[in-house]
Motif scaffolding. Structure first.
Motif, PDB file in Angstrom:
ATOM      1  N   GLU A  50       0.874  -1.179   0.000  1.00  0.00           N
ATOM      2  CA  GLU A  50       0.000   0.000   0.000  1.00  0.00           C
ATOM      3  C   GLU A  50       0.900   1.214   0.000  1.00  0.00           C
ATOM      4  O   GLU A  50       2.016   1.151   0.503  1.00  0.00           O
ATOM      5  CB  GLU A  50      -0.799   0.031   1.314  1.00  0.00           C
ATOM      6  CG  GLU A  50      -2.263  -0.129   1.178  1.00  0.00           C
ATOM      7  CD  GLU A  50      -2.964   0.124   2.515  1.00  0.00           C
ATOM      8  OE1 GLU A  50      -2.405   0.758   3.412  1.00  0.00           O
ATOM      9  OE2 GLU A  50      -4.092  -0.339   2.620  1.00  0.00           O
ATOM     10  N   HIS A 105       0.124  -3.922   4.415  1.00  0.00           N
ATOM     11  CA  HIS A 105      -0.772  -4.674   3.529  1.00  0.00           C
ATOM     12  C   HIS A 105      -2.208  -4.167   3.700  1.00  0.00           C
ATOM     13  O   HIS A 105      -2.605  -3.819   4.811  1.00  0.00           O
ATOM     14  CB  HIS A 105      -0.696  -6.174   3.856  1.00  0.00           C
ATOM     15  CG  HIS A 105      -1.220  -7.038   2.757  1.00  0.00           C
ATOM     16  ND1 HIS A 105      -2.563  -7.312   2.621  1.00  0.00           N
ATOM     17  CD2 HIS A 105      -0.593  -7.657   1.735  1.00  0.00           C
ATOM     18  CE1 HIS A 105      -2.723  -8.073   1.547  1.00  0.00           C
ATOM     19  NE2 HIS A 105      -1.550  -8.292   0.989  1.00  0.00           N
ATOM     20  N   PRO A 106      -2.999  -4.135   2.615  1.00  0.00           N
ATOM     21  CA  PRO A 106      -4.373  -3.615   2.745  1.00  0.00           C
ATOM     22  C   PRO A 106      -5.315  -4.517   3.533  1.00  0.00           C
ATOM     23  O   PRO A 106      -6.394  -4.063   3.929  1.00  0.00           O
ATOM     24  CB  PRO A 106      -4.846  -3.462   1.292  1.00  0.00           C
ATOM     25  CG  PRO A 106      -3.953  -4.321   0.477  1.00  0.00           C
ATOM     26  CD  PRO A 106      -2.640  -4.388   1.209  1.00  0.00           C
ATOM     27  N   HIS A 107      -4.956  -5.781   3.767  1.00  0.00           N
ATOM     28  CA  HIS A 107      -5.886  -6.692   4.448  1.00  0.00           C
ATOM     29  C   HIS A 107      -5.533  -6.848   5.926  1.00  0.00           C
ATOM     30  O   HIS A 107      -4.392  -7.197   6.271  1.00  0.00           O
ATOM     31  CB  HIS A 107      -5.891  -8.071   3.781  1.00  0.00           C
ATOM     32  CG  HIS A 107      -6.430  -8.033   2.381  1.00  0.00           C
ATOM     33  ND1 HIS A 107      -6.055  -8.906   1.402  1.00  0.00           N
ATOM     34  CD2 HIS A 107      -7.322  -7.176   1.801  1.00  0.00           C
ATOM     35  CE1 HIS A 107      -6.687  -8.605   0.275  1.00  0.00           C
ATOM     36  NE2 HIS A 107      -7.468  -7.570   0.490  1.00  0.00           N
ATOM     37  N   SER A 108      -6.529  -6.655   6.794  1.00  0.00           N
ATOM     38  CA  SER A 108      -6.355  -6.860   8.231  1.00  0.00           C
ATOM     39  C   SER A 108      -5.947  -8.313   8.472  1.00  0.00           C
ATOM     40  O   SER A 108      -6.569  -9.228   7.922  1.00  0.00           O
ATOM     41  CB  SER A 108      -7.664  -6.582   8.969  1.00  0.00           C
ATOM     42  OG  SER A 108      -8.141  -5.287   8.665  1.00  0.00           O
ATOM     43  N   ALA A 110      -3.199  -9.814   7.519  1.00  0.00           N
ATOM     44  CA  ALA A 110      -2.244 -10.368   6.544  1.00  0.00           C
ATOM     45  C   ALA A 110      -0.832 -10.428   7.132  1.00  0.00           C
ATOM     46  O   ALA A 110      -0.087 -11.383   6.879  1.00  0.00           O
ATOM     47  CB  ALA A 110      -2.247  -9.527   5.265  1.00  0.00           C
ATOM     48  N   ASP A 127      -1.801  -2.851   8.734  1.00  0.00           N
ATOM     49  CA  ASP A 127      -2.549  -3.892   8.004  1.00  0.00           C
ATOM     50  C   ASP A 127      -4.042  -3.563   8.028  1.00  0.00           C
ATOM     51  O   ASP A 127      -4.698  -3.634   9.068  1.00  0.00           O
ATOM     52  CB  ASP A 127      -2.271  -5.299   8.581  1.00  0.00           C
ATOM     53  CG  ASP A 127      -2.740  -5.489  10.012  1.00  0.00           C
ATOM     54  OD1 ASP A 127      -2.627  -4.536  10.814  1.00  0.00           O
ATOM     55  OD2 ASP A 127      -3.239  -6.593  10.330  1.00  0.00           O
ATOM     56  N   GLY A 128      -4.547  -3.193   6.876  1.00  0.00           N
ATOM     57  CA  GLY A 128      -5.977  -2.899   6.724  1.00  0.00           C
ATOM     58  C   GLY A 128      -6.475  -1.945   7.783  1.00  0.00           C
ATOM     59  O   GLY A 128      -5.856  -0.905   8.047  1.00  0.00           O
ATOM     60  N   HIS A 130      -6.746  -2.877  10.883  1.00  0.00           N
ATOM     61  CA  HIS A 130      -6.421  -3.588  12.122  1.00  0.00           C
ATOM     62  C   HIS A 130      -5.471  -2.812  13.027  1.00  0.00           C
ATOM     63  O   HIS A 130      -5.905  -2.239  14.020  1.00  0.00           O
ATOM     64  CB  HIS A 130      -5.871  -4.972  11.740  1.00  0.00           C
ATOM     65  CG  HIS A 130      -5.455  -5.810  12.881  1.00  0.00           C
ATOM     66  ND1 HIS A 130      -4.265  -6.500  12.899  1.00  0.00           N
ATOM     67  CD2 HIS A 130      -6.062  -6.067  14.062  1.00  0.00           C
ATOM     68  CE1 HIS A 130      -4.169  -7.166  14.044  1.00  0.00           C
ATOM     69  NE2 HIS A 130      -5.244  -6.921  14.760  1.00  0.00           N
ATOM     70  N   ARG A 225     -11.175   3.087   1.926  1.00  0.00           N
ATOM     71  CA  ARG A 225     -11.706   1.943   2.680  1.00  0.00           C
ATOM     72  C   ARG A 225     -13.238   1.993   2.793  1.00  0.00           C
ATOM     73  O   ARG A 225     -13.829   1.196   3.500  1.00  0.00           O
ATOM     74  CB  ARG A 225     -11.113   1.911   4.087  1.00  0.00           C
ATOM     75  CG  ARG A 225      -9.643   1.708   4.111  1.00  0.00           C
ATOM     76  CD  ARG A 225      -9.138   1.279   5.477  1.00  0.00           C
ATOM     77  NE  ARG A 225      -7.749   1.618   5.622  1.00  0.00           N
ATOM     78  CZ  ARG A 225      -6.750   1.056   4.973  1.00  0.00           C
ATOM     79  NH1 ARG A 225      -6.987   0.068   4.138  1.00  0.00           N
ATOM     80  NH2 ARG A 225      -5.521   1.452   5.138  1.00  0.00           N
ATOM     81  N   ASP A 227     -15.400   1.569   0.490  1.00  0.00           N
ATOM     82  CA  ASP A 227     -15.930   0.745  -0.594  1.00  0.00           C
ATOM     83  C   ASP A 227     -17.456   0.776  -0.795  1.00  0.00           C
ATOM     84  O   ASP A 227     -18.178  -0.126  -0.412  1.00  0.00           O
ATOM     85  CB  ASP A 227     -15.431  -0.708  -0.497  1.00  0.00           C
ATOM     86  CG  ASP A 227     -15.382  -1.259   0.923  1.00  0.00           C
ATOM     87  OD1 ASP A 227     -14.295  -1.598   1.362  1.00  0.00           O
ATOM     88  OD2 ASP A 227     -16.435  -1.303   1.582  1.00  0.00           O
TER      89      ASP A 227
END
Ligand code: CP
Length: 315
Positions: A50, A105-108, A110, A127-128, A130, A225, A227
Motif C-alpha cells: 500500500e 498490507h491492505p488486508h487486516s 495479513a 494492516d488494513g 487492524h 476503505r 468501498d
C-alpha cells in the motif's frame, strides 16, 4: 517479543521500554550521531503493498542508521502482479535469509499470517483497518515529550473517521493500556459500536468532545476503505468535524494538535492550525517516527540474536 505485530500484544512495561530507548535515538539523531551498529550484519526487507511516505521512508532510514542492509521491494513491479500470492512472495524472500521484514498490507490480519510462515522478525507497518503499532508508539512518544514526560491520566480526543482507521485502533489500545481517558469524536456512521467496548467515551459533536482535552488527534477521511458506503461531502464534513480555531478553543489552552498524515487540509483540519508551531506537533510526530522505528528494530534484533545464540546459530 519475536515480532511487532500490534499494540494488543504489548504491556505497559514493553511500551515504556521501547519509548525510553526511542528517546536515546531522538537525542543521538538530533546531535548528528546518527549511525550505530545495532543491526550490522542483518538484512531488512521492506514490503509495502500500500502507498506510504512517512512509514516507508522512516523504516528505511532507521534500518540504514542502525547499519542493516536494507532492501525496498518495489511491490508494483513485483511478481505479485503476475498472480503470486502474499505467502508465496514472503516464502521466496524468506529463502534469501532476511532478518527483519517490514510489511504494510491492505488486508487486516495479513501481516500476522505472514509472521507465522517466515523465520525472521516481522514488523507490522499497517494492516488494513487492524493495527499500525509503530504509529501509536510514535504518537505516544510525541505526547509524552509534549506533556513533560507524562503519558497517564490525560484526556485525549481522537477525531474523525475512526471506523476505517488502524491508527485509531492502535492508539486506543496503547493509550488505554497507559490509563488515559479517551474520547472518540466523529459522525455516527464513522464511529462503529464495537469501539464502545474499549472503555472510551463517544461524541458526535466536536465542541462537546473537545472540552478540556489535553490532546487533539485528527484523522484523515479514508475514502479508499469506504468501498461503496456512505462518503460525507468534504464541505459538510469540514464544517462539522474539521478542526479550526473556533473548535480548538474548547480544548485546554495547552492542548496539542496531532495528525498521523497524510493530511487533507480543509477537510479534517484547517491548514493554519496544522502549521501553527505553538499547537501542532505534526512535524515532531514524523521525527519521532524515525526514532521509534530505530528502537523497535534494535529491540527485535537483540531478541533475534539471543534466540539464535541459544539455538547455536551464528547471528
Ligand atoms: N502515518 C502514516 O502511516 O503515513 P504513511 O501512509 O505516509 O506511511
Amino acid at each position: 517479543h519475536a515480532h511487532l505485530l500490534g499494540i494488543e500484544q504489548l504491556n505497559p512495561f514493553d511500551i515504556t521500554t521501547l519509548l525510553d530507548l526511542a528517546e536515546v535515538y531522538v537525542d543521538l539523531n538530533r546531535r548528528d550521531i546518527k549511525h550505530s551498529d545495532a543491526l550490522t550484519g542483518l538484512t531488512q526487507i521492506n514490503m509495502f503493498f500500500e502507498n506510504s511516505t512517512r512509514t516507508q521512508a522512516s523504516f528505511e532510514l532507521a534500518g540504514k542508521r542502525l547499519g542493516a542492509d536494507v532492501m525496498n521491494m518495489a511491490m508494483q513491479a513485483s511478481s505479485i502482479k503476475k498472480g503470486e500470492t502474499l505467502i508465496d512472495t514472503a516464502m521466496t524472500l524468506n529463502a534469501m535469509h532476511p532478518d527483519l521484514l517490514v510489511v504494510r498490507h491492505p488486508h487486516s490480519g495479513a501481516v500476522d499470517l505472514l509472521a507465522q510462515k517466515v523465520n525472521c522478525a516481522v514488523l507490522n507497518a499497517g494492516d488494513g483497518k487492524h493495527e499500525h503499532p509503530t504509529q501509536a508508539l510514535l504518537d505516544a512518544l510525541t505526547i509524552r515529550r509534549a506533556k513533560g514526560g507524562r503519558l497517564q491520566r490525560l484526556n485525549i480526543a481522537i477525531c474523525g473517521d475512526i471506523a476505517h482507521s488502524r491508527v485509531a485502533r492502535s492508539n486506543i489500545l496503547l493509550l488505554g493500556k497507559m490509563e488515559n481517558r479517551i474520547r472518540l469524536i466523529g459522525p455516527p456512521t464513522l464511529l462503529p459500536a464495537p469501539f464502545k467496548e474499549f472503555g472510551v467515551e463517544v461524541y458526535d459533536d466536536m465542541r462537546d468532545g473537545l472540552k478540556d482535552v489535553d490532546v487533539v488527534m485528527m484523522l484523515r477521511l479514508q475514502k479508499e476503505r469506504m468501498d461503496g458506503g456512505f462518503i460525507p461531502s468534504e464541505r459538510e464534513y469540514y464544517h462539522r468535524y474539521g478542526l479550526d480555531a473556533e473548535k480548538l478553543a474548547y480544548a485546554k489552552p495547552d492542548a496539542i494538535v496531532m495528525h498521523p498524515g497524510p493530511m487533507n487540509r480543509g477537510v479534517e483540519i484547517d491548514g493554519e492550525i496544522a502549521d501553527d508551531i505553538n499547537r501542532s506537533v505534526i512535524q515532531e510526530q514524523v521525527e519521532m517516527g524515525v526514532a521509534v522505528r530505530m528502537a523497535a528494530m534494535d529491540l527485535l534484533a537483540r531478541n533475534l540474536r539471543a534466540r539464535r545464540t541459544d539455538a547455536g546459530v551464528m547471528a
